[in-house]
Design an enzyme around this catalytic site. Structure first.
Site, mmCIF file in Angstrom:
data_model
loop_
_atom_site.group_PDB
_atom_site.id
_atom_site.type_symbol
_atom_site.label_atom_id
_atom_site.label_comp_id
_atom_site.label_asym_id
_atom_site.label_seq_id
_atom_site.Cartn_x
_atom_site.Cartn_y
_atom_site.Cartn_z
ATOM 1 N N ALA A 48 13.044 3.758 -8.061
ATOM 2 C CA ALA A 48 12.279 2.505 -8.008
ATOM 3 C C ALA A 48 10.939 2.715 -8.705
ATOM 4 O O ALA A 48 10.424 3.839 -8.761
ATOM 5 C CB ALA A 48 12.063 2.061 -6.565
ATOM 6 N N ASP A 49 10.404 1.638 -9.235
ATOM 7 C CA ASP A 49 9.092 1.699 -9.862
ATOM 8 C C ASP A 49 8.413 0.342 -9.739
ATOM 9 O O ASP A 49 9.079 -0.693 -9.749
ATOM 10 C CB ASP A 49 9.189 2.099 -11.333
ATOM 11 C CG ASP A 49 7.866 2.626 -11.849
ATOM 12 O OD1 ASP A 49 7.590 3.822 -11.629
ATOM 13 O OD2 ASP A 49 7.094 1.840 -12.435
#
Length: 194
Positions: free
Chosen positions: A69-70
């Site tokens: 995730a970012d």
């Protein structure tokens, strides 16, 4: 869960959000140097970064599902990542003061050669911030490891006037969407979610 899940992130916030859902997982931090393609949109950027993290860890764990995730903050089309230092954090906070901005969080699920990507976009508006508020908040050191120089779940909550969209996406993981995607990807059995 039918398969094991690995979170390819060292973020304590993402770890806590998954733990709260009672989803069994382990953490293997991705050590990649993030590469941002300036030709990508913010949505494409966060999905690309999430995929880079998940694939890097997935190379060593091909028989399990890996989630990367970012999160990025976008103001006037410019991506604001994590500040380099306190002065950079102060500069970002001054730019965000009294303004609306978008927070994009991308998620990648990787299993072997398969991958599944999605993102959420949330609009956040800050109060007009005084110099004192900005310097006090920067002095907490909280902004230094946060995209856009603030954490909505901490002292940064005092900066936020409005939010339209998924609060947890701003924290770092769109929880409800992630559960739905995990289910679609065949990772969750309804009996295991309670």
């Amino acid at each position: 869960m039918k398969e094991r899940l690995i979170l390819a992130s060292g973020s304590p916030r993402r770890r806590e959000l998954l733990e709260n859902l009672r989803i069994p997982f382990s953490v293997v931090v991705s050590e990649i140097e993030e590469i941002i393609d300036p030709n990508l949109s913010p949505a494409e950027t966060v999905m690309s970064l999430a995929l880079q993290k998940a694939e890097a860890v997935g190379e060593s764990y091909r028989d399990v599902y890996v989630m990367g995730a970012d999160t990025v903050v976008v103001l006037d089309g410019q991506i604001l990542g994590k500040p380099k230092d306190e002065a950079d954090a102060i500069d970002m906070l001054k730019k965000l003061s009294g303004r609306a901005h978008d927070v994009f969080t991308g998620v990648a699920l990787v299993h072997g050669t398969e991958n599944h990507l999605f993102y959420e976009r949330t609009k956040v508006t800050f109060w007009d911030l005084s110099e004192q508020e900005i310097y006090q908040y920067a002095g907490t050191k909280e902004p230094l490891d946060k995209a856009g120089a603030y954490g909505i779940q901490g002292f940064g909550s005092l900066l936020v006037k409005e939010i339209h969209g998924d609060y947890f996406s701003v924290v770092g993981l769109p929880v409800a969407r992630t559960v739905r995607e995990l289910r679609t990807f065949g990772l969750l059995d309804k009996r295991e979610e309670a």
